[in-house]
Design an enzyme around this catalytic site. Structure first.
Site, mmCIF file in Angstrom:
data_model
loop_
_atom_site.group_PDB
_atom_site.id
_atom_site.type_symbol
_atom_site.label_atom_id
_atom_site.label_comp_id
_atom_site.label_asym_id
_atom_site.label_seq_id
_atom_site.Cartn_x
_atom_site.Cartn_y
_atom_site.Cartn_z
ATOM 1 N N ASP A 55 0.877 -1.165 0.000
ATOM 2 C CA ASP A 55 0.000 0.000 0.000
ATOM 3 C C ASP A 55 0.915 1.214 0.000
ATOM 4 O OD1 ASP A 55 -1.609 2.182 0.648
ATOM 5 O OD2 ASP A 55 -2.799 1.102 2.117
ATOM 6 N N ASN A 82 3.084 2.955 -10.477
ATOM 7 C CA ASN A 82 1.862 2.947 -11.267
ATOM 8 C C ASN A 82 0.600 3.171 -10.438
ATOM 9 O OD1 ASN A 82 -0.017 2.047 -13.575
ATOM 10 N ND2 ASN A 82 -0.403 0.492 -12.010
ATOM 11 N N SER A 133 2.619 8.857 -15.189
ATOM 12 C CA SER A 133 2.036 10.182 -15.052
ATOM 13 C C SER A 133 0.835 10.265 -15.985
ATOM 14 C CB SER A 133 3.092 11.249 -15.367
ATOM 15 O OG SER A 133 2.572 12.542 -15.245
ATOM 16 N N TYR A 147 -7.155 15.946 -9.918
ATOM 17 C CA TYR A 147 -6.319 14.934 -10.575
ATOM 18 C C TYR A 147 -5.146 15.596 -11.300
ATOM 19 C CZ TYR A 147 -4.953 11.282 -13.902
ATOM 20 O OH TYR A 147 -4.245 10.379 -14.654
ATOM 21 N N LYS A 151 -0.887 15.249 -10.956
ATOM 22 C CA LYS A 151 0.004 14.869 -12.057
ATOM 23 C C LYS A 151 0.983 15.996 -12.400
ATOM 24 C CE LYS A 151 -1.568 10.728 -12.564
ATOM 25 N NZ LYS A 151 -0.743 9.561 -12.181
#
Length: 276
Positions: A55, A82, A133, A147, A151
């Site tokens: 985790d 990822n 990314s 979001y 990124k």
């Protein structure tokens, strides 16, 4: 026979799972990590894949997974950060907890795993860290503000980090997918909801519809897995790898066009049918 080892976070589905299989089929040892490895059956059957509980928000689980992979395979050559998901919707509807969780996974989770593997890569004088990314780390669309923030943070952090670790032979590489057919739009998405706030409803409905339509013609996760494979085998210090034709085109247009023109193209596509 290739005896290189790759550790992948978030390997239970989507890009992570496809990438694990792609590398394993090409002779790599794969440490496939996920929060609940006991639920995974397909990857567990492949001879050169081992599953580990990890985790990205839990330091102890990261330590155990890294130590376990090094013990089982003898080394780790490549880390793929990822694990991640999308928290999406009108920003005003987002709760503080939703925003914190998005950053905890997409930004701080990547930093947590990377921080723990850097001493190992420094000691062995080499290693590759690949971050999944998004083209959304260098351009933006409506309803993705939180979001995008994660990124963009990931892109800036990676760009700075590469300077520090290059002296040890450590490479930082960012994979930048565009729209991809995964469970991103379903299981992997956290939608902001606030029933009492109606003012954005029409805009949200139209922008969501147009965005979902764009995903219908998107490539599947394999295009990202292949890009990760290319980056993992690239001995150069190249930082960014667009992971689809769409991503390459959008990023090219973002560099080429004035911001106002590019912004107009985005509005024309995502807000089509909306009358202000």
């Amino acid at each position: 026979m290739n005896n290189r080892t790759i550790l992948i976070t978030g390997a239970s589905s989507g890009i992570g799972k496809v990438t694990a299989k792609y590398f394993a089929e090409r002779g790599w040892n794969v440490a496939a990590t996920m929060r609940t490895p006991e639920k995974e059956t397909e990857l567990a059957k492949m001879p050169n894949i081992k599953l580990y509980q990890l985790d990205v928000t839990n330091d102890e689980s990261i330590t155990k997974a890294l130590d376990g992979a090094i013990k089982d395979f003898g080394k780790i050559d490549v880390l793929v950060n990822n694990a991640g998901y999308g928290a999406v919707g009108v920003f005003e509807k987002a709760t503080k907890e939703q925003i914190q969780k998005q950053f905890d996974t997409n930004v701080f989770g990547v930093m947590n795993v990377t921080r723990q593997i850097l001493p190992y890569f420094r000691a062995k004088k080499g290693g590759t860290i690949i971050n999944v990314s998004s083209m959304g780390g260098r351009l933006t669309f409506p309803l993705y503000s939180v979001y995008h923030a994660t990124k963009w943070a990931l892109e800036g952090w990676s760009e700075s980090l590469q300077f520090e670790v290059r002296q040890f032979g450590i490479k930082i590489k960012n994979i930048e997918p565009g729209a991809i057919k995964t469970d991103f739009m379903t299981r992997s998405m956290d939608l902001f909801k606030k029933e009492s706030l109606k003012d954005y409803d029409r805009y949200e409905e139209i922008a969501t519809y147009n965005t979902e339509e764009s995903y219908k013609s998107a490539p599947d996760s394999m295009v990202v897995g292949k890009t990760i494979f290319k980056a993992a085998n690239d001995s150069s210090y190249k930082l960014r790898y667009p992971a689809s034709g769409q991503a390459s085109l959008f990023l090219f247009l973002r560099r080429l066009l004035p911001f106002g023109v590019f912004n107009g193209l985005v509005r024309g596509a995502v807000e089509k049918g909306f009358k202000n």
